[in-house]
Design a protein around this motif. Structure first.
Motif, mmCIF file in Angstrom:
data_model
loop_
_atom_site.group_PDB
_atom_site.id
_atom_site.type_symbol
_atom_site.label_atom_id
_atom_site.label_comp_id
_atom_site.label_asym_id
_atom_site.label_seq_id
_atom_site.Cartn_x
_atom_site.Cartn_y
_atom_site.Cartn_z
ATOM 1 N N TYR A 96 39.245 36.994 39.787
ATOM 2 C CA TYR A 96 38.541 36.990 41.073
ATOM 3 C C TYR A 96 37.754 38.267 41.313
ATOM 4 C CZ TYR A 96 40.412 32.567 42.536
ATOM 5 O OH TYR A 96 40.679 31.222 42.595
ATOM 6 N N TRP A 99 40.030 40.125 46.288
ATOM 7 C CA TRP A 99 41.396 39.700 46.641
ATOM 8 C C TRP A 99 41.875 40.657 47.724
ATOM 9 C CZ3 TRP A 99 44.329 36.220 43.095
ATOM 10 C CH2 TRP A 99 45.534 35.818 43.641
ATOM 11 N N GLY A 105 45.957 36.303 50.894
ATOM 12 C CA GLY A 105 46.050 37.135 49.703
ATOM 13 C C GLY A 105 47.485 37.458 49.344
ATOM 14 N N LEU A 126 41.043 41.234 38.047
ATOM 15 C CA LEU A 126 40.358 41.423 39.321
ATOM 16 C C LEU A 126 39.250 42.454 39.187
ATOM 17 C CD1 LEU A 126 43.468 41.612 41.683
ATOM 18 C CD2 LEU A 126 42.032 39.616 41.210
ATOM 19 N N ASN A 194 36.511 33.504 47.198
ATOM 20 C CA ASN A 194 37.363 34.627 46.847
ATOM 21 C C ASN A 194 38.728 34.393 47.481
ATOM 22 O OD1 ASN A 194 35.411 36.518 45.481
ATOM 23 N ND2 ASN A 194 34.359 36.306 47.441
ATOM 24 N N ILE A 195 39.640 35.350 47.306
ATOM 25 C CA ILE A 195 40.962 35.228 47.919
ATOM 26 C C ILE A 195 41.014 36.141 49.144
ATOM 27 C CG2 ILE A 195 43.446 35.380 47.564
ATOM 28 C CD1 ILE A 195 42.042 33.296 45.807
#
Length: 523
Positions: A96, A99, A105, A126, A194-195
């Motif tokens: 990703y 995060w 998250g 990440l 995205n997270i």
């Protein structure tokens, strides 16, 4: 410099020297010689996992094709990721750009931790630009025997990170924008999300209206091989080489933090809302229907961030080849839409050839990056003069509870900001992924996506566009004098605006100033 600044501002010289020393001493990345090697586990070896046993009969009925399910609803998108992690028996490969250490998250990090506790190998890659506040948590998770965390294109100086730009801007300006979540090399999710809470409808803020797809079948193997390529790239650094060394009790603290987060009122409300997800209900009932079609993956070579890109390795080139030459129509959805002069010329040519071009992007009031909007705004007139139909997502502020019902369409709720990245060609082919139609996606960041050869899904996307664009978006047109107008439709009522709706004069002036800056190549 010393004589001038040292006499007038005695502290300035010292500060500059300290900052420069920090930058110079902190810009060197550690060697990768001791980095462990690992590869994705072939799908044949995970065929006996729970996911493998569930997917194999479906795939056998559609040899060569991949199964796709749209994840438009934010709750469905969260539930899908959580369920893949809970269902994994062998591996989780997760990649990703952003995060965040917020409700969703932390909940998803906890799901990964619990999978690792079951013996699942977790590889978490990440981009280092989007993990604010997570250094201690990621460092602790990295100590788990079944979890390995790597940071892509990292900042050596951790706080403040911006110091790295003083000496390494040409490197740090390039980011890994890819987003993927793969379980047991059997099922995967890719797309625009995205997270963070704003992508999954959590919390009280506005929602990013987005689009992901859940995929099974051969394309998952392609995605796993691509993850391996990024995992083993020269820009992927083990967390232990970059982050501060965690204490012996830090992993236990992370687990406790996750438990406290899960028990909070806001998180509990969110989990209850997710439990009503249509995706979750259909999956549990065995009614989840995949659309089967040829699907191919396109992605940038990770060496792009180091300036070692080749034309063949550029996703933009792969994407153009995979989508083919439009003959009838293009329907494009992009939150950050900066066509550049070359793009305008391309659209002009297509319109002259009889190809209908429709574009949905964010209005100024819905765009979360005003400078990007400035890069787009100057192209509106040329696009409209060429015959392009242009729509800008509206943003109607409103307070909605966390249990709010999210619309099942590309536009999201009335308080959304568009974040989906998709386009369709001729009602036959569809792209879904992380790629924005802007110079940054083309030249600077790395991107990832699927090209789906499915008239059914393509037409579904186009129908959503047709049904919703005129309801949840302004249609931008030229009046008789050639000036821009924004048409707002509310039922039978039609309102025409003579300037960007919903924003004050100061913001409009700021965008006008930004539009003259020579920064388009950075946007």
């Amino acid at each position: 410099m010393n004589s001038r600044f040292g006499r007038i501002y005695p502290g300035v010289g010292v500060v500059l020297v300290v900052m420069l020393s920090l930058a110079l001493s902190g810009c060197a990345l550690p060697p990768l010689s001791d980095r462990p090697e690992s590869q994705s586990i072939p799908a044949q070896q995970t065929a006996s996992t729970r996911l493998g046993r569930a997917i194999a009969p479906l795939a056998a009925e559609h040899p060569g094709d991949s199964g796709i399910v749209f994840l438009q609803n934010a709750y469905d998108a969260f539930a899908a990721r959580a369920l893949l992690a809970e269902g994994a028996d062998a591996t989780l490969d997760v990649q990703y750009y952003i995060w965040q250490a917020d409700i969703t998250g932390i909940l998803l990090l906890d799901v990964l931790y619990r999978a690792a506790e079951r013996g699942v190998r977790v590889r978490l890659l990440l981009d280092d630009n989007g993990i604010s506040g997570l250094d201690d948590i990621l460092a602790a998770l990295h100590t788990h025997p079944n979890i390995e965390v790597r940071l892509f294109n990292p900042f050596v100086v951790r706080s403040p990170k911006w110091i790295g730009y003083l000496t390494s801007f040409s490197r740090l300006n390039h980011r890994m924008h890819n987003k993927s979540f793969t379980a047991d090399n059997q099922a995967a999710i890719i797309g625009g999300r995205n997270i963070a809470d704003e992508y999954f409808g959590a919390g009280s803020g506005a929602l990013f209206a987005d689009l992901d797809v859940l995929a099974i079948g051969p394309v998952v193997n392609e995605l796993s091989r691509d993850f391996d390529r990024y995992w083993a790239s020269a820009s992927a650094y083990p967390a232990s080489a970059i982050l501060p060394e965690p204490g012996a009790e830090d992993l236990a603290k992370v687990v406790e933090t996750a438990r406290e987060c899960s028990a909070s009122t806001e998180a509990s409300q969110y989990v209850c809302a997710v439990s009503e997800s249509e995706f979750l209900k259909n999956l549990l009932a065995g009614d989840l229907e995949f659309v089967w079609s040829p699907v191919s993956m396109v992605s940038d070579d990770p060496a792009k961030v180091l300036g070692e890109k080749t034309e063949k390795g550029l996703m933009s080139r792969q994407l153009a080849q995979a989508m083919g030459n439009p003959e009838h129509s293009i329907t494009l959805v992009s939150p950050y839409f900066i066509p550049t002069k070359a793009g305008v010329e391309m659209f002009q040519k297509l319109e002259r050839q009889g190809v209908q071009v429709r574009v949905l992007t964010n209005s100024l009031e819905a765009n979360d990056v005003a400078m990007v909007h400035a890069g787009y705004a100057k192209y509106r007139k040329p696009l409209l003069e060429a015959g392009v139909q242009l729509f800008e997502l509206r943003k109607v502020p409103g307070e909605e509870p966390v249990e709010r019902s999210l619309q099942d369409n590309l536009m999201g709720s009335s308080s959304s900001s568009l974040h989906a990245k998709t386009f369709a060609v001729d009602g036959q082919r569809l792209f879904v992924g992380s790629f924005n139609f802007d110079p940054r996606s083309v030249h600077i960041n790395t991107e990832l996506g699927f090209v789906i050869e499915s008239p059914e899904l393509t037409q579904l996307m186009e129908n959503h566009f047709e049904e919703q664009a005129r309801v949840t978006a302004y249609e931008v047109v030229l009046d008789e004098d050639g000036d821009l107008q924004w048409i707002e439709r509310n039922g039978d009522e039609e309102i025409r605006h003579s300037h960007d709706p919903g924003v004050g004069v100061l913001k409009r002036m700021m965008v006008s100033v930004f539009s003259f800056l020579p920064i388009e190549h950075l946007l």
